[in-house]
Design an enzyme around this catalytic site. Structure first.
Site, PDB file in Angstrom:
ATOM      1  N   ASP A  96     162.142  26.901 -49.115  1.00  0.00           N
ATOM      2  CA  ASP A  96     161.363  27.740 -48.211  1.00  0.00           C
ATOM      3  C   ASP A  96     159.901  27.329 -48.334  1.00  0.00           C
ATOM      4  O   ASP A  96     159.389  27.168 -49.441  1.00  0.00           O
ATOM      5  CB  ASP A  96     161.534  29.217 -48.602  1.00  0.00           C
ATOM      6  N   ASN A 104     150.779  28.471 -38.886  1.00  0.00           N
ATOM      7  CA  ASN A 104     150.968  28.842 -37.480  1.00  0.00           C
ATOM      8  C   ASN A 104     149.826  29.710 -36.970  1.00  0.00           C
ATOM      9  O   ASN A 104     149.313  29.496 -35.869  1.00  0.00           O
ATOM     10  CB  ASN A 104     152.293  29.576 -37.283  1.00  0.00           C
ATOM     11  N   HIS A 109     150.980  26.954 -33.269  1.00  0.00           N
ATOM     12  CA  HIS A 109     152.404  26.618 -33.394  1.00  0.00           C
ATOM     13  C   HIS A 109     152.666  25.126 -33.238  1.00  0.00           C
ATOM     14  O   HIS A 109     153.623  24.606 -33.809  1.00  0.00           O
ATOM     15  CB  HIS A 109     153.224  27.426 -32.386  1.00  0.00           C
ATOM     16  N   ASP A 113     154.860  23.213 -35.819  1.00  0.00           N
ATOM     17  CA  ASP A 113     156.039  22.420 -35.445  1.00  0.00           C
ATOM     18  C   ASP A 113     155.958  21.006 -36.009  1.00  0.00           C
ATOM     19  O   ASP A 113     156.952  20.469 -36.500  1.00  0.00           O
ATOM     20  CB  ASP A 113     156.181  22.355 -33.921  1.00  0.00           C
ATOM     21  N   ASP A 148     161.047  28.426 -41.455  1.00  0.00           N
ATOM     22  CA  ASP A 148     160.483  27.453 -42.400  1.00  0.00           C
ATOM     23  C   ASP A 148     161.420  27.232 -43.585  1.00  0.00           C
ATOM     24  O   ASP A 148     160.995  26.871 -44.666  1.00  0.00           O
ATOM     25  CB  ASP A 148     159.114  27.927 -42.885  1.00  0.00           C
ATOM     26  N   ARG A 169     163.506  15.227 -56.697  1.00  0.00           N
ATOM     27  CA  ARG A 169     163.214  14.177 -55.722  1.00  0.00           C
ATOM     28  C   ARG A 169     162.700  14.786 -54.413  1.00  0.00           C
ATOM     29  O   ARG A 169     161.760  14.286 -53.797  1.00  0.00           O
ATOM     30  CB  ARG A 169     164.458  13.335 -55.473  1.00  0.00           C
TER      31      ARG A 169
END
Length: 174
Positions: A96, A104, A109, A113, A148, A169
């Site tokens: 998350d 945002n 946005h 994005d 997200d 990783r």
């Protein structure tokens, strides 16, 4: 009496075309079949549209990654394998992005994005080059779980250390 069959043909140049063959038995006065009459039609565009609909239903439009639905199908498959084989192990890594709403809200946005696409790309590249994948031949399933959030299904692990190595990783890639 009737038949209908869809199949694909590979053309000389390698192009694949889909066709539908429909047929009907033609009978004589005694009701005995004497020949078969039918037609063949090109349904390539219809098949491509159907495949696109299925793809779109199972993938995130922003990142191109599998979505929650496809991820859950793969997770169910992994659970089923684990139930059948005692030695089968897998891991789920949930990622998350903290404070993504701030991106945002402050940058818009469009920037949010682009950040999500970049994160998806980095995670995807990291998993594809994974020695875990190369060693066991299974494809780790990365999905955009929503907003997200990303989820990674790492199949055929032998110990918790395998999953930890993949998680590290992923973090390093970000």
């Amino acid at each position: 009496e009737r038949c209908e069959h869809e199949h694909r043909l590979e053309c000389v140049g390698g192009e694949v075309r889909w066709v539908i063959c429909r047929g009907l038995a033609v009978r004589d006065e005694a009701g005995q079949p004497v020949r078969f009459a039918g037609s063949v039609g090109d349904i390539t565009e219809r098949r491509r549209a159907q495949e696109r609909l299925v793809y779109d239903a199972l993938h995130d439009t922003l990142t191109g990654l599998p979505n929650r639905s496809l991820f859950m199908e793969r997770l169910e498959r992994a659970l089923s394998v684990a139930r059948r084989r005692d030695a089968a192990r897998f891991a789920v890594i949930f990622l998350d992005l903290d404070r993504f709403k701030v991106v945002n809200d402050s940058l818009g946005h469009g920037v949010g994005d682009e950040l999500l696409r970049s994160v998806a790309s980095r995670l995807d590249a990291c998993l594809r080059s994974s020695d875990l994948i190369a060693r066991n031949g299974h494809e780790d399933a990365l999905a955009r779980f929503g907003g997200d959030e990303f989820a990674i299904l790492v199949e055929e692990i032998h110990s918790a250390e395998n999953a930890i190595r993949v998680a590290r990783r992923l973090l390093d890639a970000l």
